[in-house]
Scaffold this active site. Structure first.
Site, PDB file in Angstrom:
ATOM      1  N   LYS A  35       0.823  -1.107   0.017  1.00 41.45           N
ATOM      2  CA  LYS A  35       0.058  -0.086   0.106  1.00 41.45           C
ATOM      3  C   LYS A  35       1.007   1.120  -0.100  1.00 41.45           C
ATOM      4  CE  LYS A  35      -0.229  -0.137   5.041  1.00 41.45           C
ATOM      5  NZ  LYS A  35      -1.224  -0.689   6.085  1.00 41.45           N
ATOM      6  N   ARG A 130     -10.787   0.198  14.891  1.00 32.40           N
ATOM      7  CA  ARG A 130     -10.627   1.108  13.667  1.00 32.40           C
ATOM      8  C   ARG A 130     -11.531   0.537  12.753  1.00 32.40           C
ATOM      9  NH1 ARG A 130      -4.547   1.799  11.204  1.00 32.40           N
ATOM     10  NH2 ARG A 130      -5.209  -0.341  10.590  1.00 32.40           N
ATOM     11  N   TYR A 253      16.991  29.357   8.639  1.00 34.86           N
ATOM     12  CA  TYR A 253      15.807  29.985   9.215  1.00 34.86           C
ATOM     13  C   TYR A 253      15.850  29.872  10.756  1.00 34.86           C
ATOM     14  CZ  TYR A 253      13.767  30.475   4.541  1.00 34.86           C
ATOM     15  OH  TYR A 253      13.693  30.699   3.195  1.00 34.86           O
ATOM     16  N   MET A 301      12.964  24.019   2.980  1.00 36.08           N
ATOM     17  CA  MET A 301      12.003  23.375   2.173  1.00 36.08           C
ATOM     18  C   MET A 301      12.927  22.524   0.960  1.00 36.08           C
ATOM     19  SD  MET A 301       9.596  25.010  -0.934  1.00 36.08           S
ATOM     20  CE  MET A 301       8.124  25.637   0.273  1.00 36.08           C
TER      21      MET A 301
END
Ligand code: PLP
Length: 356
Positions: A35, A130, A253, A301
């Site tokens: 998956k 679930r 940053y 990023m």
């Protein structure tokens, strides 16, 4: 030359890990769980590497159909079942097995005219809460299914919430499963990767390993190497710039890292837009030019920074391994406060994937 980041998929490691699992569960058949695009490795690539697997388990209906169209003949199981009568009909046409976990699935099976009967995996909720029917309803549902001409076979299935945590274990769910299915003459499927390694008593007829195939340990207390598993993916890139810092200079940053002495740092072409976790803190391991070092400051990023102070041979173009054959993805995940599953699945489109 293009941007240097790439994910290398190690076909031999996938095949090796599948064999390790088969040796641990010698009397079960094993669905390779593919998956989420083969946990980020590429479902088609994983299938190609495991072309002799007993079967494949997947959630995405379209990918399951593609595998059939590409000539894959082994059993294919849809772990979440179908979402429409049309999908059910296509399962019948293409011989795809499906989990059923709620009443609507029974209705569809009862009153959809199918071209051929289907193999169903009756998902029982034994405590995960679930997906799945209330476990105690298993005998009645099996009776219903056996009366349906659309149903070729019924396999009993459940999923464990804490097979990876020895203190919690599976005892409660396993006991409930055994109690409610004791009188049912059906094959069974219970074990994810953790249960394959930790609980031989639940191997049953079909095991469903995912993460272990990809060379990550499902356990916090055992490494992939401890389990004999090999990394199936190496995420690598290169140094694209070098900076020299003085004491007091900061990195990136937020200026979250401050040099306390002269340092040399490298800028790596890999950021969170490639799938590297933004939350990986200063100190997260990384390999540069064959030597283990640490990342510095915030991941941005498109780039992250690494400490080259003790790697004098590192320079622009030096190779960087973010995780893989020489640096466990589990170590990176742990440093970043997540799990390898999430890192694998997070690799983005712009990372080119290469088979070795
Ligand atoms: C994803 C999944 C698995 C595989 O779990 P791993 O922990 O990756 O081995 C097995 N069974 C079901 C139902 C799943 O959804």
């Amino acid at each position: 030359m293009s941007r240097p980041i790439e994910a290398v998929i190690h076909s031999n490691a996938l095949a090796h890990n599948y064999q390790v699992i088969k040796q641990r569960a010698p009397n079960a058949r094993a669905f390779a769980v593919i998956k989420a695009n083969g946990y980020g490795h590429g479902a088609a690539r994983v299938v190609a590497a495991l072309r002799n697997a007993d079967g494949f388990a997947i959630l995405e209906f379209g990918t399951a159909l593609q595998l059939r169209q590409q000539g894959i003949t082994q059993p294919i199981l849809l772990l979440e079942g179908v979402f429409s009568r049309d999908e059910l009909q296509q399962c019948a046409q293409h011989n795809i097995m499906l989990a059923i976990h709620q009443a609507q699935h029974l209705d569809w099976l009862r009153d959809t005219p199918l071209n051929a009967p289907v193999d169903v995996f009756l998902k029982l909720n034994t405590g995960m809460n679930r997906l799945g029917f209330v476990a105690e309803s298993a005998p009645a549902i099996v009776d219903q299914l056996r009366a349906m001409p659309n149903v070729a076979s019924v396999t009993l299935m459940t999923h464990f919430a804490t097979a990876d945590e020895p203190e919690k274990g599976i005892a409660k769910q396993w006991h409930r499963f055994q109690t409610v299915t004791a009188d049912l003459d059906c094959p069974r499927s219970l074990a994810n990767s953790a249960a394959v390694f930790a609980y031989p008593e639940v191997h049953a007829d079909w095991v469903r390993p995912g993460i272990a195939l990809y060379g990550s340990s499902p356990f916090a207390h055992l490494s992939a190497a401890d389990l004999g598993l090999q990394a199936a993916m190496t995420l690598r890139s290169r140094i694209i710039a070098v900076q020299h810092l003085q004491a007091g200079d900061t990195v990136g940053y937020g200026a979250t890292f401050t040099a306390d002495r002269e340092m040399r740092i490298g800028v790596v072409a890999c950021g969170y837009a490639d799938g590297y976790p933004r939350h990986a803190p200063t100190g997260t391991p990384v390999i540069v030019a064959g030597q283990t070092t640490r990342i510095l400051g915030r991941v941005s990023m498109d780039m992250l920074c690494v400490d080259l102070t003790d790697i004098p041979q590192a320079q622009i173009d030096s190779e960087v391994e973010l995780w893989g054959a020489h640096l466990s993805i589990d170590a990176v995940a742990q440093a970043a406060g997540t799990i390898a599953y999430e890192l694998m699945c997070a690799i983005t489109q712009r990372v080119s994937i290469r088979l070795d």
